[in-house]
Design a protein around this motif. Sequence first.
Motif, PDB file in Angstrom:
ATOM      1  N   ARG A  43       0.857  -1.174   0.000  1.00 37.02           N
ATOM      2  CA  ARG A  43       0.000   0.000   0.000  1.00 37.02           C
ATOM      3  C   ARG A  43       0.902   1.235   0.000  1.00 37.02           C
ATOM      4  N   LEU A  44       0.839   2.017  -1.060  1.00 36.61           N
ATOM      5  CA  LEU A  44       1.717   3.187  -1.155  1.00 36.61           C
ATOM      6  C   LEU A  44       1.027   4.463  -0.672  1.00 36.61           C
ATOM      7  N   PHE A  45      -0.201   4.640  -1.103  1.00 31.35           N
ATOM      8  CA  PHE A  45      -0.979   5.808  -0.687  1.00 31.35           C
ATOM      9  C   PHE A  45      -2.426   5.387  -0.456  1.00 31.35           C
ATOM     10  N   HIS A  46      -3.122   6.154   0.327  1.00 36.75           N
ATOM     11  CA  HIS A  46      -4.562   5.931   0.497  1.00 36.75           C
ATOM     12  C   HIS A  46      -5.195   7.225   0.978  1.00 36.75           C
ATOM     13  N   PHE A  47      -6.527   7.284   0.882  1.00 32.15           N
ATOM     14  CA  PHE A  47      -7.216   8.479   1.368  1.00 32.15           C
ATOM     15  C   PHE A  47      -7.206   8.445   2.898  1.00 32.15           C
ATOM     16  N   GLU A  48      -7.203   9.626   3.461  1.00 31.81           N
ATOM     17  CA  GLU A  48      -7.259   9.771   4.910  1.00 31.81           C
ATOM     18  C   GLU A  48      -8.487   9.041   5.482  1.00 31.81           C
ATOM     19  N   TYR A  49      -8.315   8.394   6.632  1.00 33.35           N
ATOM     20  CA  TYR A  49      -9.447   7.733   7.280  1.00 33.35           C
ATOM     21  C   TYR A  49     -10.427   8.779   7.791  1.00 33.35           C
ATOM     22  N   MET A  50     -11.688   8.533   7.530  1.00 34.92           N
ATOM     23  CA  MET A  50     -12.734   9.473   7.948  1.00 34.92           C
ATOM     24  C   MET A  50     -13.790   8.725   8.758  1.00 34.92           C
ATOM     25  N   PRO A  51     -14.437   9.424   9.714  1.00 35.56           N
ATOM     26  CA  PRO A  51     -15.505   8.773  10.469  1.00 35.56           C
ATOM     27  C   PRO A  51     -16.714   8.490   9.573  1.00 35.56           C
ATOM     28  N   LEU A  52     -17.273   7.305   9.724  1.00 39.05           N
ATOM     29  CA  LEU A  52     -18.474   6.907   8.977  1.00 39.05           C
ATOM     30  C   LEU A  52     -19.610   6.836   9.998  1.00 39.05           C
ATOM     31  N   PRO A  53     -20.277   7.972  10.254  1.00 43.22           N
ATOM     32  CA  PRO A  53     -21.231   8.020  11.366  1.00 43.22           C
ATOM     33  C   PRO A  53     -22.466   7.155  11.102  1.00 43.22           C
ATOM     34  N   GLY A  54     -22.627   6.138  11.965  1.00 43.78           N
ATOM     35  CA  GLY A  54     -23.775   5.249  11.802  1.00 43.78           C
ATOM     36  C   GLY A  54     -23.412   3.981  11.041  1.00 43.78           C
TER      37      GLY A  54
END
Length: 765
Positions: A542-553
């Motif tokens: 894994r070289l890059f990925h999108f920032e982790y974001m909260p998935l509310p619910g």
Amino acid sequence: MKRGTNKKQCSETYRIGIKGLVQGVGFRPFVFRMATDHGLKGWVENRNDGVVVEVNGSESQVASFREGVVAHAPTAASIELVEMRKIPFEPFETFEIRESSDVSESITEISPDIAVCRECLDDLRDQPHRIGYPLINCTHCGPRFSIIRDLPYDRTHTTMASFEMCPLCRSEYSNLHDRRFHAQPVACNHCGPVYRLENAEGTTEDFKEIVARSCELLSGGALLAVKGTGGFHLVCSAFNGDGIDKLRKMKRRDGKPFALMFRNMEEARRYVEIGETEEAELISWRRPIVLLRKRGEITGGIADGLATLGVMLPYMPFHYLLFEQLETPALVMTSGNFSEEPILISNERTREQFTGYVDGIITYNREIYNRVDDSVTAVIRDVPMVLRRARGYTPSPIRTGFDMEGILGAGAELTGSFCMGRGHLALMSQYTGDLKNLKTFEFYQETYERYCRLFRFTPRLVVSDLHPDYLSTRFARRLVEENPAIAHISVQHHHAHIASGMLNAGLDGEVLGFSFDGTGLGTDGHMWGAEVMKADYITFERLFHFEYMPLPGGDKATKEPWRMGISYLHQCFGEDIFDLKIPLIQRFSRQEIGNITGLIRKKINTPMVSSAGRLFDAVAAITGLNYHSTYQAEAPMLLESAIDHSENGSYPYGIEESQVSFTPLIRGVVEDILKGTSTGTVAAKFHHTLVELILRLSMEIRGKNGLDRIVLGGGTFQNRFLSEKVMEKLENEKFKVYLPGRIPVNDQGIAAGQLAIGAHRRKLM
Ligand code: ZN
Ligand code: ZN
Ligand code: FE
């Protein structure tokens, strides 16, 4: 065609090798007829990789025969390569079709279902025993996979077994020179299955009356259930709001776009743009639904808010015969099912389930054995891309360069499908649907049992997704529990996406993969969905990925894009979001929004996700395009459809170590909305941002690792604008870019990727 009566002694023997899709499509009888027409003696035989012919004759005679074969090949055949060479002389007495006992030969005997051919449509008019016969077929066309119970492919093993051929049909079936030689479903007005219409006015089996009454009903706004090749369709006029309303009501909350069947290409052209490759797709014998750009609005309720429309052309004789008398140039034709359930195939079940919802049921008394939906394709940069692989494709194997014997890829979950390896062939199941629906999961399992029998498959290695709770993973575990001799490995979801793209393109070695979709379980236990990886068939980095974001619910948020909108806004603006004068904040109450930010702050039922799909959801919600989704990928599809093609701007984003942050993008979107910028502009700038990001990361990675072959995978690349722009930009920079074509880029393709990875990891076991 002239009959060759060459008086000269034929003292030469030639061998002709023909490669391509030439099996299970009536090719050998065709070669036989062609050879005898040319007065040639010899033989034809199926081989693993094509058909081989040996004949005696002069060079010019054989060359003219070869040209005839290429020019007049059966509809469903596609010849890729013909080689002809002289070999040592061998005397032949006759021309014969040689039977081969090779197993993989019988596997490739099972053809997909083929749209009715031109000649049969002609026969409908002038062949006395088949005038107007709605189930007419021949060696070049008709049902195949949908009616096969077992191998070898012959009538007793199909659902035509119960129909006895009349003497006329039998004579055609037995005559090598007839186009219906060994056409297993051969039938006519005297002996074949018949149609039946049932509605409030009564039941009729008089075909002329069925067509007349159907036309009247459809024009009057009726909704009909009509038996197709691989399942029932729900059908109504595309230009009558009543029919569409009934359909919407029946399909309940489902806001999914409906596909249309047009009378012909000319009529379709009035409503959608059709390029050359798209035209070829529409009229191909596979007759898929093709996603085409709308030219203007069609009746409301068909594909609201979307820039594209799913279009197909008639493929059964019944469709042609109906359109001959029908006033409306287009019919809505959608799967005959309730929301996520598999399409209905049985006459009895359809009667049970649809009575009260539809105004009439049209069936015929030939049973559908294998359920197979309409396939869906889209053309990207002149290359057809299969988005739903089913009728017309299943069960055509995909030839690979490596041994896959005994390996099963169990697939993903939302778009269930499995893929099994026999020798070098990958056999992908038809699209089954969302496995979380009990009936769909039953269909998946039943299809697996049938494939095992049909293709003589014995599993030795089962490959499943990393996600322990996917029903396909549970299915895989059960197979292993029942038989401890079977090995089991798990493959990361996004790695499988990239491997399926590699398999499709026949790549080997290392590639750079962009695997963008909704979600898949990552190796760190988090939900992934925007992965930039260095990958081969064994492993990935894994070289890059999108920032982790909260998935509310959690799961709820995947159906309610507004939650993801709040999540991104909250990250940018914190508690100040309540003051934002944008539609999303104004649409929901302070309390509703507070509930979501509360979940995020307290980390209650709020997993962290790194997902391209969720980013699209957030932007679609912030721009006010979609707050609640009624079907899968609704928000991203609306966002793509909104694009203003004259806009070329983009938004900033941030990259920190291996993480891409979209806080700057979200701020830019909000500023634009506050300035009154149009949604089309925002949508365009958002898409361009992703294109630029992919280009920048590709350049950076090539600089370091030298990777210049790029594979795009995952459902996000069903987005045509994104895929086309990404390919264009990358190709300008001399990258080689691959998008899966025959293997769906979405989760249906996961199984094929799992199979390819399993085959390579097995070598290390
Ligand atoms: Zn035909
Ligand atoms: Zn007959
Ligand atoms: Fe996926």
